[in-house]
Design a protein around this motif. Sequence first.
Motif, PDB file in Angstrom:
ATOM      1  N   PHE A  24      -1.251   7.957 -11.250  1.00 33.14           N
ATOM      2  CA  PHE A  24      -0.934   7.481 -12.601  1.00 33.14           C
ATOM      3  C   PHE A  24      -2.140   7.699 -13.505  1.00 33.14           C
ATOM      4  CE2 PHE A  24       1.542   5.137  -9.508  1.00 33.14           C
ATOM      5  CZ  PHE A  24       2.830   5.198 -10.017  1.00 33.14           C
ATOM      6  N   SER A  25      -2.329   8.910 -13.904  1.00 33.23           N
ATOM      7  CA  SER A  25      -3.494   9.279 -14.702  1.00 33.23           C
ATOM      8  C   SER A  25      -3.511   8.529 -16.032  1.00 33.23           C
ATOM      9  CB  SER A  25      -3.477  10.789 -14.957  1.00 33.23           C
ATOM     10  OG  SER A  25      -4.563  11.179 -15.762  1.00 33.23           O
ATOM     11  N   GLY A  26      -4.680   8.015 -16.363  1.00 27.88           N
ATOM     12  CA  GLY A  26      -4.845   7.348 -17.643  1.00 27.88           C
ATOM     13  C   GLY A  26      -4.511   5.867 -17.641  1.00 27.88           C
ATOM     14  N   ARG A  27      -4.042   5.337 -16.519  1.00 28.56           N
ATOM     15  CA  ARG A  27      -3.739   3.921 -16.423  1.00 28.56           C
ATOM     16  C   ARG A  27      -4.971   3.142 -15.957  1.00 28.56           C
ATOM     17  NH1 ARG A  27       0.138   3.813 -19.902  1.00 28.56           N
ATOM     18  NH2 ARG A  27       2.118   4.691 -19.221  1.00 28.56           N
ATOM     19  N   ALA A  28      -4.940   1.840 -16.198  1.00 29.39           N
ATOM     20  CA  ALA A  28      -6.083   1.000 -15.835  1.00 29.39           C
ATOM     21  C   ALA A  28      -5.687   0.051 -14.705  1.00 29.39           C
ATOM     22  CB  ALA A  28      -6.561   0.202 -17.048  1.00 29.39           C
ATOM     23  N   PHE A  29      -6.240   0.287 -13.532  1.00 27.16           N
ATOM     24  CA  PHE A  29      -5.965  -0.559 -12.374  1.00 27.16           C
ATOM     25  C   PHE A  29      -7.196  -1.392 -12.032  1.00 27.16           C
ATOM     26  CE2 PHE A  29      -3.256   3.222 -11.962  1.00 27.16           C
ATOM     27  CZ  PHE A  29      -2.009   2.606 -11.974  1.00 27.16           C
TER      28      PHE A  29
ATOM     29  N   TYR B 259       0.830  -1.197   0.000  1.00 28.88           N
ATOM     30  CA  TYR B 259       0.000   0.000   0.000  1.00 28.88           C
ATOM     31  C   TYR B 259       0.880   1.268   0.000  1.00 28.88           C
ATOM     32  CZ  TYR B 259      -3.185  -3.603   1.800  1.00 28.88           C
ATOM     33  OH  TYR B 259      -3.902  -4.758   1.968  1.00 28.88           O
ATOM     34  N   GLY B 260       0.224   2.399  -0.141  1.00 26.90           N
ATOM     35  CA  GLY B 260       0.871   3.693   0.042  1.00 26.90           C
ATOM     36  C   GLY B 260       2.062   3.945  -0.865  1.00 26.90           C
ATOM     37  N   ALA B 261       3.089   4.582  -0.294  1.00 26.86           N
ATOM     38  CA  ALA B 261       4.268   4.987  -1.061  1.00 26.86           C
ATOM     39  C   ALA B 261       4.990   3.783  -1.663  1.00 26.86           C
ATOM     40  CB  ALA B 261       5.217   5.778  -0.167  1.00 26.86           C
ATOM     41  N   GLU B 262       4.990   2.672  -0.940  1.00 26.83           N
ATOM     42  CA  GLU B 262       5.651   1.468  -1.448  1.00 26.83           C
ATOM     43  C   GLU B 262       4.954   0.962  -2.709  1.00 26.83           C
ATOM     44  OE1 GLU B 262       7.659  -2.213   0.793  1.00 26.83           O
ATOM     45  OE2 GLU B 262       5.463  -2.290   0.871  1.00 26.83           O
ATOM     46  N   LEU B 263       3.639   0.972  -2.714  1.00 23.45           N
ATOM     47  CA  LEU B 263       2.874   0.550  -3.882  1.00 23.45           C
ATOM     48  C   LEU B 263       3.124   1.495  -5.051  1.00 23.45           C
ATOM     49  CD1 LEU B 263       0.750  -1.211  -5.284  1.00 23.45           C
ATOM     50  CD2 LEU B 263      -1.017   0.220  -4.234  1.00 23.45           C
ATOM     51  N   SER B 264       3.130   2.787  -4.777  1.00 25.05           N
ATOM     52  CA  SER B 264       3.373   3.778  -5.825  1.00 25.05           C
ATOM     53  C   SER B 264       4.751   3.588  -6.444  1.00 25.05           C
ATOM     54  CB  SER B 264       3.248   5.189  -5.245  1.00 25.05           C
ATOM     55  OG  SER B 264       3.470   6.166  -6.251  1.00 25.05           O
ATOM     56  N   ALA B 265       5.758   3.346  -5.608  1.00 23.02           N
ATOM     57  CA  ALA B 265       7.115   3.143  -6.109  1.00 23.02           C
ATOM     58  C   ALA B 265       7.202   1.862  -6.934  1.00 23.02           C
ATOM     59  CB  ALA B 265       8.096   3.091  -4.941  1.00 23.02           C
ATOM     60  N   PHE B 266       6.486   0.832  -6.510  1.00 25.12           N
ATOM     61  CA  PHE B 266       6.463  -0.425  -7.258  1.00 25.12           C
ATOM     62  C   PHE B 266       5.848  -0.220  -8.634  1.00 25.12           C
ATOM     63  CE2 PHE B 266       3.813  -3.998  -8.636  1.00 25.12           C
ATOM     64  CZ  PHE B 266       4.796  -4.949  -8.863  1.00 25.12           C
ATOM     65  N   VAL B 267       4.706   0.453  -8.691  1.00 25.92           N
ATOM     66  CA  VAL B 267       4.024   0.681  -9.962  1.00 25.92           C
ATOM     67  C   VAL B 267       4.897   1.525 -10.894  1.00 25.92           C
ATOM     68  CG1 VAL B 267       2.011   1.731 -11.060  1.00 25.92           C
ATOM     69  CG2 VAL B 267       1.730   0.375  -8.980  1.00 25.92           C
ATOM     70  N   SER B 268       5.579   2.500 -10.346  1.00 24.12           N
ATOM     71  CA  SER B 268       6.492   3.317 -11.151  1.00 24.12           C
ATOM     72  C   SER B 268       7.595   2.456 -11.748  1.00 24.12           C
ATOM     73  CB  SER B 268       7.111   4.428 -10.300  1.00 24.12           C
ATOM     74  OG  SER B 268       6.156   5.368  -9.903  1.00 24.12           O
ATOM     75  N   ALA B 269       8.130   1.541 -10.942  1.00 20.90           N
ATOM     76  CA  ALA B 269       9.233   0.688 -11.399  1.00 20.90           C
ATOM     77  C   ALA B 269       8.799  -0.239 -12.525  1.00 20.90           C
ATOM     78  CB  ALA B 269       9.785  -0.117 -10.229  1.00 20.90           C
ATOM     79  N   ILE B 270       7.666  -0.916 -12.358  1.00 27.24           N
ATOM     80  CA  ILE B 270       7.252  -1.851 -13.405  1.00 27.24           C
ATOM     81  C   ILE B 270       6.794  -1.100 -14.648  1.00 27.24           C
ATOM     82  CG2 ILE B 270       6.682  -3.684 -11.769  1.00 27.24           C
ATOM     83  CD1 ILE B 270       3.695  -3.110 -12.375  1.00 27.24           C
TER      84      ILE B 270
END
Length: 216
Positions: free
Chosen positions: A67-72, A22-33
């Motif tokens: 992450f605007s425009g992405r599909a989660f 969750y949180g910042a860790e999830l955001s950093a993960f999504v950015s990386a992949i």
Amino acid sequence: MAQEIQTLIEQQKVIAICRKVYGAELSAFVSAIERGGIQLVEVTFDQQDPHCVQKTSEALQMLNETFSGRAFGAGTVLTRDQVKAAYDAGAKYIISPNTDIEIIRYTKDLGMVSIPGAMTPSEIITAHHAGADFVKLFPCGSLGAAYIKEVMAPINHIKMMAVGGINMENLAAFMSLGFTGVGIGSSLCNRKLLSENRFDQIEENARRIREILSNN
């Protein structure tokens, strides 16, 4: 919108599965992949956590804002309340470990892509007839290639995704069986790499997965 998401899933071929992140860790993960070429992410409901609806909803909202425009999408969805919470948080697809006709139809009523889980031919066909866009064959790693070939042969008109035990070593082999795509968990959302902030390695893993898929 649902047709656009369905097409995107078919093009991307892979959904990263995030559990208890969750949180910042999830955001950093999504950015990386994303840097590694993977765009689709499933945030799961942790059914053992009494606060899972709130946590997953907040995670999905955060991702959609960041992450605007992405599909989660939301995963491990078992109830109508969880479907609605995911929808309200901006989820575009609903993924379950099981075949529940009510959940499939409610997901479609809300205009989202439905990806229920199934293991047997009866479950797969039931999910398809109920309106599922894809059927998640689960757990693929335990079922094995021989079983999968025999099951898929007479029902190859149904779009199926391989989930459960998929990694970089067996990805190509599973895709060769005729799957539309895959869901990948710990090979991407790796707890050890996350705890060590090794997002460069996570990015590289995503890139390797993307390369394997581009050749299959």
